[in-house]
Scaffold this motif. Structure first.
Motif, PDB file in Angstrom:
ATOM      1  N   TYR A 176      -5.369  37.052  25.934  1.00 37.39           N
ATOM      2  CA  TYR A 176      -4.970  38.304  26.581  1.00 37.39           C
ATOM      3  C   TYR A 176      -3.484  38.607  26.415  1.00 37.39           C
ATOM      4  N   GLU A 177      -2.763  37.766  25.679  1.00 40.34           N
ATOM      5  CA  GLU A 177      -1.323  37.972  25.506  1.00 40.34           C
ATOM      6  C   GLU A 177      -0.999  38.921  24.366  1.00 40.34           C
ATOM      7  N   SER A 178      -1.984  39.287  23.564  1.00 43.71           N
ATOM      8  CA  SER A 178      -1.734  40.196  22.445  1.00 43.71           C
ATOM      9  C   SER A 178      -1.365  41.582  22.951  1.00 43.71           C
ATOM     10  N   GLY A 179      -0.291  42.127  22.399  1.00 46.26           N
ATOM     11  CA  GLY A 179       0.138  43.465  22.780  1.00 46.26           C
ATOM     12  C   GLY A 179       1.650  43.566  22.789  1.00 46.26           C
ATOM     13  N   ALA A 180       2.150  44.682  23.287  1.00 42.49           N
ATOM     14  CA  ALA A 180       3.596  44.915  23.342  1.00 42.49           C
ATOM     15  C   ALA A 180       4.137  44.463  24.700  1.00 42.49           C
ATOM     16  N   HIS A 181       5.147  43.615  24.670  1.00 39.91           N
ATOM     17  CA  HIS A 181       5.806  43.106  25.866  1.00 39.91           C
ATOM     18  C   HIS A 181       7.158  43.812  25.994  1.00 39.91           C
ATOM     19  N   ARG A 182       7.386  44.445  27.124  1.00 43.66           N
ATOM     20  CA  ARG A 182       8.606  45.232  27.317  1.00 43.66           C
ATOM     21  C   ARG A 182       9.574  44.491  28.227  1.00 43.66           C
ATOM     22  N   GLN A 184      13.322  44.775  30.371  1.00 38.02           N
ATOM     23  CA  GLN A 184      14.375  45.634  30.919  1.00 38.02           C
ATOM     24  C   GLN A 184      15.469  44.716  31.471  1.00 38.02           C
ATOM     25  N   ARG A 185      16.619  44.736  30.820  1.00 35.61           N
ATOM     26  CA  ARG A 185      17.731  43.886  31.252  1.00 35.61           C
ATOM     27  C   ARG A 185      19.025  44.362  30.602  1.00 35.61           C
ATOM     28  N   ILE A 186      20.147  43.774  31.057  1.00 45.47           N
ATOM     29  CA  ILE A 186      21.453  44.089  30.483  1.00 45.47           C
ATOM     30  C   ILE A 186      21.685  43.119  29.327  1.00 45.47           C
ATOM     31  N   PRO A 187      21.740  43.607  28.091  1.00 43.53           N
ATOM     32  CA  PRO A 187      21.943  42.708  26.950  1.00 43.53           C
ATOM     33  C   PRO A 187      23.311  42.020  27.017  1.00 43.53           C
ATOM     34  N   THR A 188      23.394  40.845  26.430  1.00 44.88           N
ATOM     35  CA  THR A 188      24.672  40.121  26.390  1.00 44.88           C
ATOM     36  C   THR A 188      25.708  40.887  25.570  1.00 44.88           C
ATOM     37  N   THR A 189      25.236  41.760  24.701  1.00 43.72           N
ATOM     38  CA  THR A 189      26.148  42.539  23.860  1.00 43.72           C
ATOM     39  C   THR A 189      26.577  43.849  24.524  1.00 43.72           C
ATOM     40  N   GLU A 190      26.053  44.128  25.743  1.00 43.98           N
ATOM     41  CA  GLU A 190      26.362  45.382  26.438  1.00 43.98           C
ATOM     42  C   GLU A 190      27.578  45.215  27.336  1.00 43.98           C
ATOM     43  N   SER A 191      28.660  45.885  27.008  1.00 44.73           N
ATOM     44  CA  SER A 191      29.908  45.760  27.772  1.00 44.73           C
ATOM     45  C   SER A 191      29.931  46.679  28.987  1.00 44.73           C
ATOM     46  N   GLY A 192      29.114  47.739  28.969  1.00 47.89           N
ATOM     47  CA  GLY A 192      29.134  48.702  30.066  1.00 47.89           C
ATOM     48  C   GLY A 192      28.212  48.362  31.218  1.00 47.89           C
ATOM     49  N   GLY A 193      27.464  47.265  31.104  1.00 51.23           N
ATOM     50  CA  GLY A 193      26.579  46.856  32.188  1.00 51.23           C
ATOM     51  C   GLY A 193      25.327  47.702  32.336  1.00 51.23           C
ATOM     52  N   ARG A 194      24.939  48.415  31.290  1.00 50.23           N
ATOM     53  CA  ARG A 194      23.752  49.264  31.365  1.00 50.23           C
ATOM     54  C   ARG A 194      22.480  48.476  31.042  1.00 50.23           C
ATOM     55  N   ILE A 195      21.414  48.829  31.739  1.00 51.44           N
ATOM     56  CA  ILE A 195      20.123  48.191  31.497  1.00 51.44           C
ATOM     57  C   ILE A 195      19.485  48.824  30.260  1.00 51.44           C
ATOM     58  N   HIS A 196      19.048  47.992  29.340  1.00 46.64           N
ATOM     59  CA  HIS A 196      18.374  48.460  28.134  1.00 46.64           C
ATOM     60  C   HIS A 196      16.891  48.096  28.203  1.00 46.64           C
ATOM     61  N   THR A 197      16.083  48.879  27.548  1.00 49.79           N
ATOM     62  CA  THR A 197      14.644  48.586  27.427  1.00 49.79           C
ATOM     63  C   THR A 197      14.326  48.279  25.969  1.00 49.79           C
ATOM     64  N   SER A 198      13.728  47.125  25.731  1.00 48.75           N
ATOM     65  CA  SER A 198      13.350  46.708  24.385  1.00 48.75           C
ATOM     66  C   SER A 198      11.923  46.185  24.419  1.00 48.75           C
ATOM     67  N   THR A 199      11.328  46.063  23.250  1.00 49.44           N
ATOM     68  CA  THR A 199       9.962  45.527  23.187  1.00 49.44           C
ATOM     69  C   THR A 199       9.833  44.505  22.060  1.00 49.44           C
ATOM     70  N   SER A 200       8.953  43.553  22.304  1.00 52.57           N
ATOM     71  CA  SER A 200       8.525  42.611  21.271  1.00 52.57           C
ATOM     72  C   SER A 200       7.013  42.601  21.270  1.00 52.57           C
ATOM     73  N   THR A 201       6.430  42.422  20.106  1.00 52.82           N
ATOM     74  CA  THR A 201       4.969  42.412  20.024  1.00 52.82           C
ATOM     75  C   THR A 201       4.460  40.992  19.836  1.00 52.82           C
ATOM     76  N   VAL A 202       3.312  40.734  20.420  1.00 52.20           N
ATOM     77  CA  VAL A 202       2.672  39.421  20.337  1.00 52.20           C
ATOM     78  C   VAL A 202       1.265  39.597  19.782  1.00 52.20           C
ATOM     79  N   ALA A 203       0.902  38.782  18.828  1.00 50.57           N
ATOM     80  CA  ALA A 203      -0.468  38.751  18.310  1.00 50.57           C
ATOM     81  C   ALA A 203      -0.982  37.320  18.432  1.00 50.57           C
ATOM     82  N   VAL A 204      -2.075  37.140  19.156  1.00 50.01           N
ATOM     83  CA  VAL A 204      -2.690  35.821  19.329  1.00 50.01           C
ATOM     84  C   VAL A 204      -4.015  35.825  18.583  1.00 50.01           C
TER      85      VAL A 204
END
Length: 355
Positions: A176-182, A184-204
């Protein structure tokens, strides 16, 4: 249902006799086959036997209730009836779940592919976090993890990582882990402290065995190249990395984790076989379930299945509306509660459909 249960019990007991047969004991193939079959039947067999015993005890207690008893004995009998009735209902529910059709791939090893998707470097870093989460969960299950292929970025994130999890029941718990995992966090490369949304995909994918998929030499093209590291820099100057292409389907598998070309080729073929098997499996499932969608989703890797919100320490599985506020533990591999909730949702869905 009880006719099926009795037939199952008879088969279990017959297998016990067969496993004591010297001819079977000397035949490794039959011994493994019968042992596995009996092991698969054992939970249902034991639950059915307990159900029969509880039912007998309950009937006896109800008969006793009709006799002349003093107040203390009558209360004891009533308590026993309540306890036995509760246990009978629990066993009935358990047996109905155990009798549900079993996915034939549930006991298989899995090959997992994780890719950074939307979000660039942050998506790749989250892909590495997911890899760590699954490998730590595998450790808790006593499973073995083998890295098949990895493509990193300069920050140590994974543009893509492919790995094998070797352990009985791996597919049943991770499918059941297959799909897009989203995330929401402040990236280490973000100097302004803004929350970014990114996704990684998992296929099992359930690991394909030789008898599942046969690949002919004439149908594959093998290319070799030098392994590369972060940013494309060369790791070695020998052409040990291998790319295998299945010409009829266009499916490609690459492996550059090992230093041996032969080892990388074997791993690449293993991944290729599994990808072809997964494609065929999904096509078959699409035919069967084209008019419905289960509570735990389609398993399509483009479907958003879960959000990891770091500022709120929250993880939400969107398919079943499950929210947990223990993100640190989950990212450390403690995903058993999520796995259990998804499994129960699927079992409930199957019972509602009358399967």
């Amino acid at each position: 249902m009880f006719d099926k249960l009795q037939a199952l019990a008879d088969r279990y007991e017959k297998l016990s006799e067969l496993l004591c047969d010297p001819d079977v004991a000397s035949d490794n193939k039959k011994l493994r086959e019968y042992s596995k079959e009996q092991s698969d039947l054992q939970p249902t067999y034991e639950a059915y036997n307990e159900y029969k015993q509880v039912s007998q005890d309950l009937e006896a207690a109800k008969e006793m209730q009709g006799e002349k008893l003093d107040d203390e004995m009558r209360e004891m009998v009533k308590m026993e009836i309540d306890e036995l009735s509760t246990r009978q209902k629990e066993l009935d529910d358990l047996i109905r779940v155990l009798m549900l059709p079993k996915d034939p791939n549930d006991d298989k090893n899995v090959i997992v592919e994780i890719r950074g998707a939307a979000g660039g470097d942050e998506a790749a870093l989250f892909a590495a976090d997911l890899y760590r989460m699954y490998t730590r969960f595998a450790d808790t299950q006593g499973w073995r993890v083998e890295l098949m292929d990895v493509n990193t970025n300069d920050l140590g994130g994974f543009k893509e990582v492919v790995f094998l999890i070797n352990g009985r029941g791996a597919y049943s718990k991770l499918k059941y882990e297959s799909g897009a995992h989203r995330v929401q966090r402040i990236p280490t490369t973000e100097s302004g402290g803004r929350i970014h949304t990114s996704t990684s995909t998992v296929a099992v994918m359930p690991e394909a065995e030789d008898f599942d998929i046969e690949i002919h030499d004439k149908d594959i093209r093998v290319d070799t190249f030098c392994s590369s590291g972060a940013g494309g820099q060369s790791v070695n100057t020998t052409k040990s990395a291998v790319r295998v292409t299945h010409v009829p389907t266009g499916i490609v598998a690459t492996c550059q984790d090992g230093k041996s070309q032969n080892s990388n080729k074997e791993k690449a073929l293993q991944v290729l076989r599994t990808r072809i098997f997964d494609m065929m499996r999904q096509e078959e499932e699409a035919k069967i379930s084209s008019e419905r969608k289960s509570k735990v989703g389609t398993g399509d890797r483009s479907e958003r299945i879960r959000t990891y919100n770091f500022p709120q320490s929250r993880v939400t599985d969107h398919r079943i509306g499950l929210t947990m506020h223990k993100l640190d533990q989950i990212m450390n591999g403690e995903i058993a509660d999520i796995v259990s909730a998804l499994t129960i949702a699927e079992q409930t869905d199957m019972m509602d459909r009358g399967e």
